[in-house]
Design an enzyme around this catalytic site. Sequence first.
Site, PDB file in Angstrom:
ATOM      1  N   GLY A 150     -10.346  -7.175   2.527  1.00 24.99           N
ATOM      2  CA  GLY A 150      -9.511  -8.236   1.983  1.00 24.99           C
ATOM      3  C   GLY A 150      -9.238  -8.035   0.508  1.00 24.99           C
ATOM      4  N   GLY A 155     -10.318  -9.202  -7.067  1.00 20.69           N
ATOM      5  CA  GLY A 155     -10.394  -7.781  -6.743  1.00 20.69           C
ATOM      6  C   GLY A 155     -10.191  -7.506  -5.272  1.00 20.69           C
ATOM      7  CG  ASP A 267     -10.963 -19.730  -6.161  1.00 20.92           C
ATOM      8  OD1 ASP A 267     -10.177 -20.631  -5.822  1.00 20.92           O
ATOM      9  OD2 ASP A 267     -10.748 -18.534  -5.939  1.00 20.92           O
TER      10      ASP A 267
END
Length: 433
Positions: A150, A155, A267
């Site tokens: 992913g 990153g 997040d």
Amino acid sequence: MDSRLALAAVVCAIVLCATPAALAQTVQVWTRGGRAYSLTCYTRFEVVPFYRPPNATSLVVAAASPATPPALQPTESGVSTIAAVLLVMSCIIVVVKSRSRAKFEMIIGKNSNRKENIEELLDNYGSLAPKRYKYSQLKDMTGSFSEKLGEGGYGTVYKGTLPDGNPVAVKFLHDLTSNGEEFVNEVISIRRTSHINVVTLVGFCLGASKRALIYEYMPNGSLDKFIYAENSKITLGWDKLYEIATGIARGLEYLHRGCNTRIIHFDIKPHNILLDHDFVPKIADFGLAKLCNPKESYLSMAGMRGTIGFIAPEVFSRRFGVVSTKSDVYSYGMMLLEMVGGRKNLKSSVENPSEMYFPDWIYRCLADLGSLHTFDMEYETEEIARKMAVIGLWCIQVSPNSRPTMSKVLDMFEKSADELEIPPKHCFYSAIQ
């Protein structure tokens, strides 16, 4: 060093501006030659011999005959001018060389000190420090980056295998904001963060231009691929979904209160919740906000961090309050509601416009109808869904002070759905959803 350069500039100005006669007089006052020193260089010149070998025969130079053209006659002023120019050139060369050498030594010394500091940091933690890998080792571990797992705002992740055969996830970071020492300090902090609902850091890579984090591998991937699937509730089941929700809450409560340093994730979203082989949830990507500059999709303007749809109001605008651990609570609440609805909280492709923004829709169902019969659930299933929905609505209150802490959220999970009050109706924040 700067004073020597200034002296050379002054001498150079004298040479360029003065007349030959003045130069001759000036050189005569100083010396009939010159010397220049540095740590590795010594230059000397004279207009008369300054070294006479033993038993050398003296040479007498006769005066030039009248027939010699005046232009070819060596004059004292001409010799003095040449000597002065040579002196200035020698001084400039010495100064420039000394400055270059000093700058080189400073860079080498700085890099050497940083390297020693990094090694010292790792040595201080002994076996508790994460293992350091070379880029070439990561290339071998990932099979030249053959299997991509992913890519996110911090990153790209590849699957790899350690020499002992254990699978890992290798995350190559981009848009780094920290130097080597800061990076290692953050890596050690992440490594020391240990909880059953937090992803474990195995190692790291720190190269000239490549930096990576090596995590334990989660075979079931991230939560988003399950809750947004067409038959998500059939695949996982409400009981397992409930266990995942409480596990995430425990992991966040640990990051906020239980670890050595309080960590605000910034997040929280289904993509950053990984599931192991038993579907135990583990929070990923914590601590990376200090290391990287998020991509534009993460709305990095004015220092804002997070993903659209999960950003707390105070992160977007300080007029709503102060950024704190309550900002993670908001993101958790939005994720909880998406787990209940099995869809994005903002969905444009719906038959009924009232269902477009899920928090408003589910609030009306609970406040007006007192149940979630519209979801076609059985009683036991509805009990779980209603509890998760009410907790989610409390978590997404616009004011941070109105939201519960993660410790309070865990207490709410211990109660029955009937014991939980529906939060007061406020205009739910959806300005950037």
